[in-house]
Write a protein that holds these residues in place. Structure first.
Motif, PDB file in Angstrom:
ATOM      1  N   LEU A  71       0.818  -1.212   0.000  1.00  0.00           N
ATOM      2  CA  LEU A  71       0.000   0.000   0.000  1.00  0.00           C
ATOM      3  C   LEU A  71       0.851   1.262   0.000  1.00  0.00           C
ATOM      4  O   LEU A  71       0.476   2.258  -0.615  1.00  0.00           O
ATOM      5  CB  LEU A  71      -0.963  -0.003   1.180  1.00  0.00           C
ATOM      6  CG  LEU A  71      -2.086  -1.035   1.103  1.00  0.00           C
ATOM      7  CD1 LEU A  71      -2.854  -1.073   2.413  1.00  0.00           C
ATOM      8  CD2 LEU A  71      -3.008  -0.773  -0.072  1.00  0.00           C
ATOM      9  N   LYS A  75      -0.311   3.674  -2.761  1.00  0.00           N
ATOM     10  CA  LYS A  75      -1.371   4.399  -2.058  1.00  0.00           C
ATOM     11  C   LYS A  75      -2.081   5.457  -2.892  1.00  0.00           C
ATOM     12  O   LYS A  75      -3.213   5.810  -2.590  1.00  0.00           O
ATOM     13  CB  LYS A  75      -0.848   5.003  -0.764  1.00  0.00           C
ATOM     14  CG  LYS A  75       0.206   6.049  -0.939  1.00  0.00           C
ATOM     15  CD  LYS A  75       0.739   6.492   0.398  1.00  0.00           C
ATOM     16  CE  LYS A  75       1.937   7.370   0.179  1.00  0.00           C
ATOM     17  NZ  LYS A  75       2.725   7.503   1.377  1.00  0.00           N
ATOM     18  N   ASP A  76      -1.455   5.961  -3.922  1.00  0.00           N
ATOM     19  CA  ASP A  76      -2.100   6.983  -4.751  1.00  0.00           C
ATOM     20  C   ASP A  76      -2.765   6.410  -5.994  1.00  0.00           C
ATOM     21  O   ASP A  76      -3.226   7.155  -6.849  1.00  0.00           O
ATOM     22  CB  ASP A  76      -1.068   8.040  -5.156  1.00  0.00           C
ATOM     23  CG  ASP A  76      -0.547   8.793  -3.950  1.00  0.00           C
ATOM     24  OD1 ASP A  76      -1.345   9.044  -3.019  1.00  0.00           O
ATOM     25  OD2 ASP A  76       0.658   9.117  -3.924  1.00  0.00           O
ATOM     26  N   THR A  81      -7.040   2.186  -2.308  1.00  0.00           N
ATOM     27  CA  THR A  81      -5.694   2.059  -1.743  1.00  0.00           C
ATOM     28  C   THR A  81      -5.405   3.211  -0.789  1.00  0.00           C
ATOM     29  O   THR A  81      -4.763   3.007   0.242  1.00  0.00           O
ATOM     30  CB  THR A  81      -4.598   1.976  -2.830  1.00  0.00           C
ATOM     31  OG1 THR A  81      -4.696   3.097  -3.699  1.00  0.00           O
ATOM     32  CG2 THR A  81      -4.690   0.685  -3.620  1.00  0.00           C
ATOM     33  N   ARG A  82      -5.889   4.402  -1.086  1.00  0.00           N
ATOM     34  CA  ARG A  82      -5.703   5.532  -0.169  1.00  0.00           C
ATOM     35  C   ARG A  82      -6.430   5.276   1.154  1.00  0.00           C
ATOM     36  O   ARG A  82      -5.906   5.544   2.230  1.00  0.00           O
ATOM     37  CB  ARG A  82      -6.188   6.837  -0.795  1.00  0.00           C
ATOM     38  CG  ARG A  82      -5.185   7.441  -1.754  1.00  0.00           C
ATOM     39  CD  ARG A  82      -5.560   8.846  -2.192  1.00  0.00           C
ATOM     40  NE  ARG A  82      -6.788   8.916  -2.977  1.00  0.00           N
ATOM     41  CZ  ARG A  82      -6.858   8.618  -4.276  1.00  0.00           C
ATOM     42  NH1 ARG A  82      -5.785   8.252  -4.939  1.00  0.00           N
ATOM     43  NH2 ARG A  82      -8.001   8.717  -4.916  1.00  0.00           N
ATOM     44  N   TRP A  85      -4.548   2.669   3.046  1.00  0.00           N
ATOM     45  CA  TRP A  85      -3.318   3.239   3.587  1.00  0.00           C
ATOM     46  C   TRP A  85      -3.622   4.015   4.870  1.00  0.00           C
ATOM     47  O   TRP A  85      -2.866   3.953   5.837  1.00  0.00           O
ATOM     48  CB  TRP A  85      -2.616   4.130   2.562  1.00  0.00           C
ATOM     49  CG  TRP A  85      -1.397   4.763   3.141  1.00  0.00           C
ATOM     50  CD1 TRP A  85      -1.211   6.076   3.462  1.00  0.00           C
ATOM     51  CD2 TRP A  85      -0.192   4.090   3.526  1.00  0.00           C
ATOM     52  NE1 TRP A  85       0.032   6.264   4.017  1.00  0.00           N
ATOM     53  CE2 TRP A  85       0.685   5.055   4.069  1.00  0.00           C
ATOM     54  CE3 TRP A  85       0.228   2.768   3.467  1.00  0.00           C
ATOM     55  CZ2 TRP A  85       1.945   4.745   4.546  1.00  0.00           C
ATOM     56  CZ3 TRP A  85       1.493   2.458   3.943  1.00  0.00           C
ATOM     57  CH2 TRP A  85       2.336   3.437   4.472  1.00  0.00           C
ATOM     58  N   SER A  86      -4.729   4.742   4.904  1.00  0.00           N
ATOM     59  CA  SER A  86      -5.121   5.455   6.123  1.00  0.00           C
ATOM     60  C   SER A  86      -5.326   4.477   7.272  1.00  0.00           C
ATOM     61  O   SER A  86      -4.954   4.760   8.413  1.00  0.00           O
ATOM     62  CB  SER A  86      -6.412   6.243   5.895  1.00  0.00           C
ATOM     63  OG  SER A  86      -6.202   7.255   4.952  1.00  0.00           O
TER      64      SER A  86
END
Length: 100
Positions: A71, A75-76, A81-82, A85-86
């Motif tokens: 990730l 992540k972007d 995926t964002r 990632w959080s």
């Protein structure tokens, strides 16, 4: 073999998870996350977010990475995926323990 291993080898699909859960014997493999083939923070994320986490764990393992590393690199790529990632960030301490 774990659930994740079996998915990667084509012996199972993610939808088979319930059957694996029913077959789990805690006297043989104590920790459920180990039985599934998940690191503890991956398991915690799966409990919180569900099947999508398993899908990304499989993608990560195909690239020989843990979910956090996968990730971080991707992540972007998409809103999913964002969002994941959080969630990784919320479990940062657990990831540090694994990497130490």
């Amino acid at each position: 073999m774990t659930f994740v291993d079996d998915v990667l080898q084509g012996r199972a699909v993610i939808d088979d998870l319930e059957e694996y859960g029913e077959a789990w014997d805690s006297s043989v493999v104590k920790e459920y996350h180990d039985y599934l083939g998940l690191l503890w923070p991956e398991y915690a994320m799966w409990v919180e977010e569900g099947q999508v986490v398993l899908e990304y764990v499989i993608k990560a393992r195909q690239e020989r990475l843990d979910l956090r590393s996968y990730l971080a690199r991707n992540k972007d790529e998409s809103p999913t995926t964002r969002e994941l990632w959080s969630l990784v960030e919320r479990y940062a301490e657990e990831w540090r323990e694994i990497n130490s």
